[in-house]
Design a protein around this motif. Sequence first.
Motif, PDB file in Angstrom:
ATOM      1  N   ALA A 243       0.827  -1.213   0.000  1.00  0.00           N
ATOM      2  CA  ALA A 243       0.000   0.000   0.000  1.00  0.00           C
ATOM      3  C   ALA A 243       0.863   1.266   0.000  1.00  0.00           C
ATOM      4  O   ALA A 243       0.350   2.360   0.213  1.00  0.00           O
ATOM      5  N   LYS A 244       2.163   1.097  -0.204  1.00  0.00           N
ATOM      6  CA  LYS A 244       3.117   2.213  -0.272  1.00  0.00           C
ATOM      7  C   LYS A 244       3.222   2.980   1.048  1.00  0.00           C
ATOM      8  O   LYS A 244       3.505   4.162   1.065  1.00  0.00           O
ATOM      9  N   LYS A 245       2.986   2.293   2.153  1.00  0.00           N
ATOM     10  CA  LYS A 245       3.146   2.882   3.488  1.00  0.00           C
ATOM     11  C   LYS A 245       4.427   2.308   4.092  1.00  0.00           C
ATOM     12  O   LYS A 245       4.392   1.456   4.980  1.00  0.00           O
ATOM     13  N   ASP A 246       5.551   2.785   3.574  1.00  0.00           N
ATOM     14  CA  ASP A 246       6.843   2.194   3.910  1.00  0.00           C
ATOM     15  C   ASP A 246       7.196   2.296   5.388  1.00  0.00           C
ATOM     16  O   ASP A 246       7.700   1.341   5.979  1.00  0.00           O
ATOM     17  N   HIS A 247       6.959   3.435   6.006  1.00  0.00           N
ATOM     18  CA  HIS A 247       7.310   3.599   7.419  1.00  0.00           C
ATOM     19  C   HIS A 247       6.469   2.681   8.302  1.00  0.00           C
ATOM     20  O   HIS A 247       6.979   2.068   9.241  1.00  0.00           O
ATOM     21  N   LEU A 248       5.183   2.578   8.013  1.00  0.00           N
ATOM     22  CA  LEU A 248       4.317   1.681   8.768  1.00  0.00           C
ATOM     23  C   LEU A 248       4.716   0.223   8.541  1.00  0.00           C
ATOM     24  O   LEU A 248       4.683  -0.590   9.471  1.00  0.00           O
ATOM     25  N   ALA A 249       5.124  -0.112   7.318  1.00  0.00           N
ATOM     26  CA  ALA A 249       5.563  -1.474   7.011  1.00  0.00           C
ATOM     27  C   ALA A 249       6.790  -1.845   7.852  1.00  0.00           C
ATOM     28  O   ALA A 249       6.874  -2.954   8.388  1.00  0.00           O
ATOM     29  N   LEU A 250       7.725  -0.929   7.984  1.00  0.00           N
ATOM     30  CA  LEU A 250       8.906  -1.187   8.808  1.00  0.00           C
ATOM     31  C   LEU A 250       8.531  -1.327  10.280  1.00  0.00           C
ATOM     32  O   LEU A 250       9.040  -2.188  10.988  1.00  0.00           O
ATOM     33  N   TYR A 251       7.627  -0.473  10.744  1.00  0.00           N
ATOM     34  CA  TYR A 251       7.192  -0.503  12.137  1.00  0.00           C
ATOM     35  C   TYR A 251       6.519  -1.838  12.464  1.00  0.00           C
ATOM     36  O   TYR A 251       6.877  -2.488  13.449  1.00  0.00           O
ATOM     37  N   VAL A 252       5.581  -2.240  11.641  1.00  0.00           N
ATOM     38  CA  VAL A 252       4.868  -3.493  11.882  1.00  0.00           C
ATOM     39  C   VAL A 252       5.800  -4.691  11.713  1.00  0.00           C
ATOM     40  O   VAL A 252       5.725  -5.666  12.467  1.00  0.00           O
ATOM     41  N   GLY A 253       6.715  -4.612  10.771  1.00  0.00           N
ATOM     42  CA  GLY A 253       7.666  -5.697  10.548  1.00  0.00           C
ATOM     43  C   GLY A 253       8.604  -5.920  11.717  1.00  0.00           C
ATOM     44  O   GLY A 253       9.094  -7.029  11.928  1.00  0.00           O
ATOM     45  N   GLN A 254       8.833  -4.892  12.506  1.00  0.00           N
ATOM     46  CA  GLN A 254       9.714  -5.027  13.670  1.00  0.00           C
ATOM     47  C   GLN A 254       9.036  -5.731  14.839  1.00  0.00           C
ATOM     48  O   GLN A 254       9.692  -6.046  15.827  1.00  0.00           O
ATOM     49  N   TRP A 255       7.749  -5.982  14.744  1.00  0.00           N
ATOM     50  CA  TRP A 255       7.044  -6.704  15.802  1.00  0.00           C
ATOM     51  C   TRP A 255       7.333  -8.197  15.764  1.00  0.00           C
ATOM     52  O   TRP A 255       7.117  -8.892  16.759  1.00  0.00           O
ATOM     53  N   VAL A 256       7.825  -8.702  14.638  1.00  0.00           N
ATOM     54  CA  VAL A 256       8.022 -10.141  14.474  1.00  0.00           C
ATOM     55  C   VAL A 256       8.974 -10.688  15.542  1.00  0.00           C
ATOM     56  O   VAL A 256       8.645 -11.663  16.236  1.00  0.00           O
ATOM     57  N   ALA A 257      10.132 -10.102  15.682  1.00  0.00           N
ATOM     58  CA  ALA A 257      11.130 -10.611  16.631  1.00  0.00           C
ATOM     59  C   ALA A 257      10.620 -10.598  18.079  1.00  0.00           C
ATOM     60  O   ALA A 257      10.778 -11.609  18.788  1.00  0.00           O
ATOM     61  N   PRO A 258      10.014  -9.503  18.566  1.00  0.00           N
ATOM     62  CA  PRO A 258       9.504  -9.553  19.946  1.00  0.00           C
ATOM     63  C   PRO A 258       8.448 -10.643  20.165  1.00  0.00           C
ATOM     64  O   PRO A 258       8.446 -11.294  21.216  1.00  0.00           O
ATOM     65  N   PHE A 259       7.568 -10.858  19.189  1.00  0.00           N
ATOM     66  CA  PHE A 259       6.571 -11.913  19.348  1.00  0.00           C
ATOM     67  C   PHE A 259       7.233 -13.289  19.421  1.00  0.00           C
ATOM     68  O   PHE A 259       6.851 -14.134  20.236  1.00  0.00           O
ATOM     69  N   LEU A 260       8.247 -13.526  18.592  1.00  0.00           N
ATOM     70  CA  LEU A 260       8.941 -14.808  18.630  1.00  0.00           C
ATOM     71  C   LEU A 260       9.725 -14.982  19.928  1.00  0.00           C
ATOM     72  O   LEU A 260       9.753 -16.079  20.501  1.00  0.00           O
ATOM     73  N   ILE A 261      10.337 -13.916  20.411  1.00  0.00           N
ATOM     74  CA  ILE A 261      11.078 -13.978  21.684  1.00  0.00           C
ATOM     75  C   ILE A 261      10.117 -14.253  22.836  1.00  0.00           C
ATOM     76  O   ILE A 261      10.416 -15.061  23.729  1.00  0.00           O
ATOM     77  N   LEU A 262       8.959 -13.597  22.839  1.00  0.00           N
ATOM     78  CA  LEU A 262       7.959 -13.867  23.878  1.00  0.00           C
ATOM     79  C   LEU A 262       7.486 -15.317  23.805  1.00  0.00           C
ATOM     80  O   LEU A 262       7.248 -15.952  24.839  1.00  0.00           O
ATOM     81  N   GLY A 263       7.348 -15.853  22.605  1.00  0.00           N
ATOM     82  CA  GLY A 263       6.963 -17.251  22.450  1.00  0.00           C
ATOM     83  C   GLY A 263       8.008 -18.199  23.016  1.00  0.00           C
ATOM     84  O   GLY A 263       7.672 -19.193  23.668  1.00  0.00           O
ATOM     85  N   ILE A 264       9.268 -17.897  22.782  1.00  0.00           N
ATOM     86  CA  ILE A 264      10.351 -18.724  23.332  1.00  0.00           C
ATOM     87  C   ILE A 264      10.357 -18.645  24.854  1.00  0.00           C
ATOM     88  O   ILE A 264      10.477 -19.657  25.548  1.00  0.00           O
ATOM     89  N   TYR A 265      10.215 -17.438  25.381  1.00  0.00           N
ATOM     90  CA  TYR A 265      10.178 -17.254  26.838  1.00  0.00           C
ATOM     91  C   TYR A 265       9.000 -18.029  27.428  1.00  0.00           C
ATOM     92  O   TYR A 265       9.127 -18.715  28.451  1.00  0.00           O
ATOM     93  N   ASN A 266       7.850 -17.935  26.786  1.00  0.00           N
ATOM     94  CA  ASN A 266       6.652 -18.647  27.227  1.00  0.00           C
ATOM     95  C   ASN A 266       6.909 -20.152  27.259  1.00  0.00           C
ATOM     96  O   ASN A 266       6.550 -20.841  28.205  1.00  0.00           O
ATOM     97  N   LYS A 267       7.535 -20.662  26.221  1.00  0.00           N
ATOM     98  CA  LYS A 267       7.829 -22.093  26.146  1.00  0.00           C
ATOM     99  C   LYS A 267       8.812 -22.515  27.240  1.00  0.00           C
ATOM    100  O   LYS A 267       8.649 -23.565  27.867  1.00  0.00           O
TER     101      LYS A 267
END
Length: 85
Positions: A49-73
């Motif tokens: 959708a040509k919203k580059d800054h928002l794309a980068l912001y949302v894309g940076q959520w991936v690592a924290p979610f995976l880290i929280l999943g590892i911590y949870n496990k």
Amino acid sequence: MTDYRVAKGEAQEDQLTAAIEKYTAQVPSSIYLGLALASIGGSIACKAAKKDHLALYVGQWVAPFLILGIYNKLVKIHGSDGTTA
């Protein structure tokens, strides 16, 4: 050379941490993986959708979610302290 490692049972978590982990351990690990995948999809959609800054912001959520999943496990497998008290 001095050994600074913490042995099992040598340090304990406080009650607040134990209380938080008791509730968060009930969350299925697949939720964290799903959130990470949704973040990837959201980032791709924002980029398309040509919203580059928002794309980068949302894309940076991936690592924290995976880290929280590892911590949870880890909490599910080993418990809060790794001690049996």
